[in-house]
Design a protein around this motif. Structure first.
Motif, PDB file in Angstrom:
ATOM      1  N   HIS A  10      29.898  27.091 -19.994  1.00 40.75           N
ATOM      2  CA  HIS A  10      29.950  28.406 -20.645  1.00 40.75           C
ATOM      3  C   HIS A  10      31.372  28.840 -20.956  1.00 40.75           C
ATOM      4  O   HIS A  10      31.588  29.678 -21.815  1.00 40.75           O
ATOM      5  CB  HIS A  10      29.293  29.465 -19.752  1.00 40.75           C
ATOM      6  CG  HIS A  10      27.863  29.207 -19.484  1.00 40.75           C
ATOM      7  ND1 HIS A  10      26.891  29.430 -20.429  1.00 40.75           N
ATOM      8  CD2 HIS A  10      27.233  28.718 -18.407  1.00 40.75           C
ATOM      9  CE1 HIS A  10      25.715  29.108 -19.934  1.00 40.75           C
ATOM     10  NE2 HIS A  10      25.893  28.671 -18.706  1.00 40.75           N
ATOM     11  N   THR A  11      32.321  28.258 -20.268  1.00 41.48           N
ATOM     12  CA  THR A  11      33.701  28.687 -20.422  1.00 41.48           C
ATOM     13  C   THR A  11      34.266  28.416 -21.802  1.00 41.48           C
ATOM     14  O   THR A  11      35.294  28.974 -22.147  1.00 41.48           O
ATOM     15  CB  THR A  11      34.596  28.011 -19.369  1.00 41.48           C
ATOM     16  OG1 THR A  11      34.463  26.599 -19.503  1.00 41.48           O
ATOM     17  CG2 THR A  11      34.207  28.437 -17.968  1.00 41.48           C
ATOM     18  N   HIS A  50      40.081  31.620 -22.316  1.00 40.81           N
ATOM     19  CA  HIS A  50      40.746  32.921 -22.309  1.00 40.81           C
ATOM     20  C   HIS A  50      41.181  33.334 -23.708  1.00 40.81           C
ATOM     21  O   HIS A  50      41.808  32.555 -24.437  1.00 40.81           O
ATOM     22  CB  HIS A  50      41.955  32.891 -21.369  1.00 40.81           C
ATOM     23  CG  HIS A  50      41.571  32.594 -19.956  1.00 40.81           C
ATOM     24  ND1 HIS A  50      40.954  33.511 -19.151  1.00 40.81           N
ATOM     25  CD2 HIS A  50      41.675  31.465 -19.225  1.00 40.81           C
ATOM     26  CE1 HIS A  50      40.713  32.977 -17.977  1.00 40.81           C
ATOM     27  NE2 HIS A  50      41.134  31.729 -18.001  1.00 40.81           N
ATOM     28  N   ARG A  51      40.883  34.569 -24.057  1.00 40.64           N
ATOM     29  CA  ARG A  51      41.206  35.117 -25.372  1.00 40.64           C
ATOM     30  C   ARG A  51      42.683  34.927 -25.702  1.00 40.64           C
ATOM     31  O   ARG A  51      43.037  34.523 -26.801  1.00 40.64           O
ATOM     32  CB  ARG A  51      40.825  36.600 -25.415  1.00 40.64           C
ATOM     33  CG  ARG A  51      41.126  37.297 -26.718  1.00 40.64           C
ATOM     34  CD  ARG A  51      40.796  38.797 -26.585  1.00 40.64           C
ATOM     35  NE  ARG A  51      41.063  39.514 -27.805  1.00 40.64           N
ATOM     36  CZ  ARG A  51      42.258  39.978 -28.152  1.00 40.64           C
ATOM     37  NH1 ARG A  51      43.314  39.778 -27.379  1.00 40.64           N
ATOM     38  NH2 ARG A  51      42.411  40.643 -29.294  1.00 40.64           N
ATOM     39  N   ALA A  52      43.559  35.233 -24.762  1.00 42.02           N
ATOM     40  CA  ALA A  52      44.998  35.136 -25.023  1.00 42.02           C
ATOM     41  C   ALA A  52      45.402  33.708 -25.368  1.00 42.02           C
ATOM     42  O   ALA A  52      46.225  33.491 -26.262  1.00 42.02           O
ATOM     43  CB  ALA A  52      45.789  35.640 -23.817  1.00 42.02           C
ATOM     44  N   VAL A  53      44.834  32.729 -24.673  1.00 40.59           N
ATOM     45  CA  VAL A  53      45.155  31.332 -24.954  1.00 40.59           C
ATOM     46  C   VAL A  53      44.611  30.939 -26.326  1.00 40.59           C
ATOM     47  O   VAL A  53      45.301  30.285 -27.118  1.00 40.59           O
ATOM     48  CB  VAL A  53      44.616  30.398 -23.850  1.00 40.59           C
ATOM     49  CG1 VAL A  53      44.799  28.936 -24.227  1.00 40.59           C
ATOM     50  CG2 VAL A  53      45.295  30.708 -22.524  1.00 40.59           C
ATOM     51  N   ILE A  54      43.398  31.351 -26.626  1.00 38.22           N
ATOM     52  CA  ILE A  54      42.793  31.044 -27.932  1.00 38.22           C
ATOM     53  C   ILE A  54      43.671  31.596 -29.048  1.00 38.22           C
ATOM     54  O   ILE A  54      43.969  30.894 -30.019  1.00 38.22           O
ATOM     55  CB  ILE A  54      41.365  31.608 -28.023  1.00 38.22           C
ATOM     56  CG1 ILE A  54      40.441  30.843 -27.068  1.00 38.22           C
ATOM     57  CG2 ILE A  54      40.841  31.549 -29.456  1.00 38.22           C
ATOM     58  CD1 ILE A  54      39.086  31.491 -26.869  1.00 38.22           C
ATOM     59  N   LEU A  55      44.108  32.833 -28.916  1.00 31.80           N
ATOM     60  CA  LEU A  55      44.934  33.444 -29.961  1.00 31.80           C
ATOM     61  C   LEU A  55      46.313  32.795 -30.023  1.00 31.80           C
ATOM     62  O   LEU A  55      46.886  32.643 -31.109  1.00 31.80           O
ATOM     63  CB  LEU A  55      45.032  34.951 -29.751  1.00 31.80           C
ATOM     64  CG  LEU A  55      43.698  35.701 -29.899  1.00 31.80           C
ATOM     65  CD1 LEU A  55      43.889  37.183 -29.596  1.00 31.80           C
ATOM     66  CD2 LEU A  55      43.088  35.494 -31.277  1.00 31.80           C
ATOM     67  N   ALA A  72      37.683  39.588 -35.209  1.00 33.92           N
ATOM     68  CA  ALA A  72      36.350  38.989 -35.186  1.00 33.92           C
ATOM     69  C   ALA A  72      35.891  38.724 -33.754  1.00 33.92           C
ATOM     70  O   ALA A  72      34.729  38.963 -33.413  1.00 33.92           O
ATOM     71  CB  ALA A  72      36.343  37.694 -36.001  1.00 33.92           C
ATOM     72  N   LEU A  73      36.800  38.249 -32.908  1.00 32.22           N
ATOM     73  CA  LEU A  73      36.440  38.013 -31.507  1.00 32.22           C
ATOM     74  C   LEU A  73      36.111  39.326 -30.805  1.00 32.22           C
ATOM     75  O   LEU A  73      35.130  39.419 -30.065  1.00 32.22           O
ATOM     76  CB  LEU A  73      37.573  37.298 -30.767  1.00 32.22           C
ATOM     77  CG  LEU A  73      37.790  35.834 -31.108  1.00 32.22           C
ATOM     78  CD1 LEU A  73      38.991  35.290 -30.347  1.00 32.22           C
ATOM     79  CD2 LEU A  73      36.559  35.002 -30.827  1.00 32.22           C
ATOM     80  N   ASP A  74      36.918  40.344 -31.057  1.00 32.80           N
ATOM     81  CA  ASP A  74      36.714  41.628 -30.383  1.00 32.80           C
ATOM     82  C   ASP A  74      35.427  42.317 -30.825  1.00 32.80           C
ATOM     83  O   ASP A  74      34.803  43.025 -30.043  1.00 32.80           O
ATOM     84  CB  ASP A  74      37.915  42.545 -30.619  1.00 32.80           C
ATOM     85  CG  ASP A  74      39.179  42.007 -29.947  1.00 32.80           C
ATOM     86  OD1 ASP A  74      39.075  41.106 -29.094  1.00 32.80           O
ATOM     87  OD2 ASP A  74      40.271  42.488 -30.314  1.00 32.80           O
TER      88      ASP A  74
END
Length: 144
Positions: A10-11, A50-55, A72-74
């Motif tokens: 799921h991660t 993690h969102r920060a890593v993805i961005l 879009a993620l938010d």
């Protein structure tokens, strides 16, 4: 569970959602982000959950508008797309990621790589034992 009865990781669902969101900027943007995220995970052990890593990874993709991706993620606009993919992943229709389907109907899962897990599947970490990039030439020949 995935198609092999293992717990589904799921991660990586947020990373998958980011790739769907990037597709709104064009198929090339989605492909480049997908490649960058896989590379970040497999070769640099970065946590693409993690969102920060993805961005941060998205910022390394030329021409990708990171602000639009973050919006879009938010908003969760592409969560339904990911959950549709997840429903398929829970079956045995696809052995793993990446899986390439060829025009003759055959599939190759994670071609050219041999991987084992240290610790439990999806909660430990994968270790690449072998990588044979020459396999792609054969896949391309079979595809045409």
């Amino acid at each position: 569970m995935d198609g092999a009865g293992r717990p589904f990781p799921h991660t990586v669902l947020l990373a998958a959602e980011a790739v769907h969101a990037a597709a709104q900027q064009g198929p090339g943007a989605a492909e480049e982000l997908d490649l960058a995220l896989r590379s970040a995970f497999w070769t640099h052990s970065r946590s693409i959950a993690h969102r920060a890593v993805i961005l941060d990874v998205a910022g390394e993709v030329s021409g990708l508008e990171v602000g639009a991706l973050a919006d879009a993620l938010d908003s969760g606009r592409h969560r339904g797309d990911v959950m549709g993919d997840f429903a398929v992943a829970r079956t045995d229709a696809i052995a793993g990621s990446p899986t390439f389907r060829l025009p003759d109907g055959t599939a190759a899962a994670n071609p050219g790589m041999k991987v084992h897990w240290e610790g439990p599947f999806a909660s430990g970490f994968p270790v690449v034992d072998a990588d044979d990039p020459a396999v792609y030439q054969g896949l391309l020949r079979r595809a045409v």
